[in-house]
Motif scaffolding. Structure first.
Motif, PDB file in Angstrom:
ATOM      1  N   PRO A  12      25.584 -40.354  38.455  1.00 38.12           N
ATOM      2  CA  PRO A  12      25.013 -39.024  38.727  1.00 38.12           C
ATOM      3  C   PRO A  12      23.672 -38.789  38.042  1.00 38.12           C
ATOM      4  CG  PRO A  12      27.367 -38.825  38.402  1.00 38.12           C
ATOM      5  CD  PRO A  12      27.002 -40.249  38.076  1.00 38.12           C
ATOM      6  N   PHE A  13      23.494 -39.312  36.839  1.00 41.47           N
ATOM      7  CA  PHE A  13      22.188 -39.165  36.175  1.00 41.47           C
ATOM      8  C   PHE A  13      21.100 -39.845  36.982  1.00 41.47           C
ATOM      9  CE2 PHE A  13      18.779 -40.879  33.586  1.00 41.47           C
ATOM     10  CZ  PHE A  13      18.301 -39.736  32.954  1.00 41.47           C
ATOM     11  N   PHE A  14      21.365 -41.059  37.447  1.00 42.24           N
ATOM     12  CA  PHE A  14      20.324 -41.800  38.152  1.00 42.24           C
ATOM     13  C   PHE A  14      20.046 -41.198  39.523  1.00 42.24           C
ATOM     14  CE2 PHE A  14      22.053 -44.669  34.961  1.00 42.24           C
ATOM     15  CZ  PHE A  14      20.892 -44.900  34.253  1.00 42.24           C
ATOM     16  N   TYR A  15      21.053 -40.558  40.116  1.00 50.60           N
ATOM     17  CA  TYR A  15      20.797 -39.799  41.346  1.00 50.60           C
ATOM     18  C   TYR A  15      19.831 -38.653  41.046  1.00 50.60           C
ATOM     19  CZ  TYR A  15      21.464 -37.064  45.578  1.00 50.60           C
ATOM     20  OH  TYR A  15      21.244 -36.364  46.745  1.00 50.60           O
ATOM     21  N   ALA A  16      20.113 -37.885  39.989  1.00 53.76           N
ATOM     22  CA  ALA A  16      19.256 -36.749  39.632  1.00 53.76           C
ATOM     23  C   ALA A  16      17.862 -37.206  39.229  1.00 53.76           C
ATOM     24  CB  ALA A  16      19.902 -35.948  38.504  1.00 53.76           C
ATOM     25  N   ARG A  64      11.666 -33.807  40.115  1.00 57.23           N
ATOM     26  CA  ARG A  64      12.918 -34.543  39.999  1.00 57.23           C
ATOM     27  C   ARG A  64      14.057 -33.553  39.766  1.00 57.23           C
ATOM     28  NH1 ARG A  64      11.839 -39.986  39.841  1.00 57.23           N
ATOM     29  NH2 ARG A  64       9.773 -40.553  39.054  1.00 57.23           N
ATOM     30  N   LEU A  65      15.161 -33.777  40.453  1.00 52.40           N
ATOM     31  CA  LEU A  65      16.311 -32.879  40.349  1.00 52.40           C
ATOM     32  C   LEU A  65      16.772 -32.727  38.913  1.00 52.40           C
ATOM     33  CD1 LEU A  65      18.477 -31.185  41.812  1.00 52.40           C
ATOM     34  CD2 LEU A  65      19.759 -33.319  42.179  1.00 52.40           C
ATOM     35  N   LEU A  66      16.602 -33.766  38.114  1.00 52.15           N
ATOM     36  CA  LEU A  66      16.980 -33.729  36.704  1.00 52.15           C
ATOM     37  C   LEU A  66      16.371 -32.528  35.991  1.00 52.15           C
ATOM     38  CD1 LEU A  66      18.192 -35.061  34.146  1.00 52.15           C
ATOM     39  CD2 LEU A  66      16.124 -36.454  34.018  1.00 52.15           C
ATOM     40  N   LYS A  67      15.152 -32.157  36.371  1.00 54.21           N
ATOM     41  CA  LYS A  67      14.446 -31.068  35.705  1.00 54.21           C
ATOM     42  C   LYS A  67      15.214 -29.750  35.806  1.00 54.21           C
ATOM     43  CE  LYS A  67      10.968 -28.782  33.852  1.00 54.21           C
ATOM     44  NZ  LYS A  67      10.654 -28.881  32.403  1.00 54.21           N
TER      45      LYS A  67
END
Length: 447
Positions: free
Chosen positions: A399-403, A412-415
């Motif tokens: 899931p982290f690498f997807y985000a 980036r979705l992570l943000k």
């Protein structure tokens, strides 16, 4: 020198997956706890300074010894695999039963790819194929003569990883054990990692490989979601895991993820009015949903009074008599991979994407995805991320690498989950400084 000694050496490659007396070790801990902490979906009740000051705020110190464990274990796997590949390749075919020489090499090359991809995602600029900050790519048994080695580019690092996987897809054995690589599991991991590299051609190939894995008779979706974890090592959905030989007490300090997620120390952030950073329960928001019930529970820890702690049931045996698998990859993830890839390819519609997600929703008896509710690709990509969390929980680091690889509204979705993320250099950890003291040709990541 012969098939028997080659098999012993191959056993040694796999043995490093279980690198500590706690039946898990740095590799698994880093895959899950570090990546979920960086996603801001998990908090440690008694966070270490490393987690509190580096992992969550994504600001790193290359001299911190917490960076060393995963690096060392991954390169132990790489070196053990290199030894098998180097010496088995020199043996004549008549030293082996028919086909077993290439099968042995196929398993060793899968494990080398497995460890190298961990190193790529953790310590290299995996998101940029034009970057010079790729692997310290070791393809020969270690010796004093090759101790110092410059880094390969990200592009050439990916090429080496996928070359190993292609060999495994062609020559590894058919499925015979969840603890060992096979042709089909190599296809599954390649599909997953192609999405990390993320070219259009990669996405097309990922769909093809995922379809082949789903069509295989070697693995099958469990009828009920909870059966995946109830059946543990015998689950038909488990593509690859490690063998562990010891159950643990819930009160033991296991230093991260092993059989359970931190023995209750690690929990998703509680969804309360004073916890404005809580994100996990914004996604896992239905306690009556089957995937919630199979993932989360609470228990009173002896000696802790009435305090209840969230337990990640997927990694926990309440009887404390049975070890638990590490879910490196399981079959359901092929549907998530297909859904994501379809979002980027003109040949597929929003309805096609929804169909993939609804396979998982149907099994969990959840409300189905309605394609008409998603008017943009960005909205669907966000929904796929939420489905990653609902379906996988804290099973692996994907899931982290997807985000990290997914852009929504230009960022980036992570943000949108961790506000400390401000620039791409934060996406990987620095190479441990002790490595650079020995290997002076390797250049540190910018961070």
């Amino acid at each position: 020198v012969d098939e028997r000694s080659a098999e012993t050496a191959l056993n040694g490659v796999y043995s490093y997956l279980d690198d500590s007396k706690w039946n898990g070790g740095d590799l698994n801990t880093h895959l899950i706890t570090n990546n979920y902490t960086r996603l801001n979906l998990m908090v440690n009740r008694s966070a270490s300074a490393f987690e509190r000051e580096q992992v969550y705020p994504m600001t790193y110190d290359e001299t911190d010894t917490n960076l060393e464990g995963g690096w060392e274990i991954a390169y132990l796997i790489v070196n053990a695999a290199n030894n098998v590949i180097h010496y088995v390749d020199q043996l004549s075919d008549d030293k082996f039963a028919a086909g077993r020489k290439n099968e042995n090499l196929g398993e060793a090359r899968f494990m080398r790819a497995f460890a190298n991809m961990y190193l790529m995602e953790t310590y290299s600029q995996f998101w940029d194929t034009s970057s010079p900050y790729g692997l310290v790519l070791r393809l020969e048994p270690s010796a004093l003569s090759n101790n110092t080695l410059a880094r390969s580019t990200v592009d050439s690092s990916y090429n080496a990883i996928f070359a190993d996987l292609d060999f495994a897809i062609q020559y590894a054995p058919d499925f015979y054990s969840i603890y060992r690589a096979c042709k089909t599991s190599a296809k599954a991991f390649k599909a997953n990692w192609l999405m990390v590299r993320g070219t259009q051609a990669d996405r097309e190939e990922a769909i093809r490989l995922a379809d082949e894995v789903l069509a295989s008779e070697e693995f099958a979706m469990e009828e009920n979601y909870a059966d995946i974890f109830r059946n543990k090592y015998s689950s038909t959905e488990l593509l690859f895991t490690q063998y562990t030989d010891r159950a643990q007490s819930i009160t033991e300090n296991v230093n991260g993820l092993f059989q359970r997620l931190g023995s209750g120390q690690y929990r998703p952030k509680e969804y309360t009015s004073d916890d404005d950073l809580s994100r996990y329960f914004e996604i896992m928001d239905n306690p009556e949903e089957e995937r919630y019930k199979a993932t989360l529970d609470s228990a009173v820890i002896e000696g802790s009074g009435t305090e209840k702690r969230i337990i990640w049931k997927k990694h926990y045996d309440s009887a404390e008599t049975t070890t638990m698998p590490m879910y490196y990859l399981r079959l359901a993830q092929m549907y998530l991979i297909k859904a994501e890839a379809m979002c980027y390819l003109d040949a597929y519609t929003t309805e096609d994407v929804a169909t993939q997600l609804n396979v998982l929703r149907n099994r969990a008896h959840s409300i189905l995805v309605e394609a008409a509710d998603y008017i943009s690709k960005d909205q669907m990509l966000e929904e796929i991320f939420r489905e990653y969390i609902r379906e996988l929980g804290a099973e692996n680091g994907d899931p982290f690498f997807y985000a990290a690889r997914t852009f929504v509204n230009g960022e980036r979705l992570l943000k949108s989950y961790n506000s400390y993320f401000t620039n791409d250099n934060q996406l990987c950890f620095p190479i441990p400084s002790r490595e650079l003291e020995i290997n002076f040709l390797a250049e540190q990541n910018p961070y």
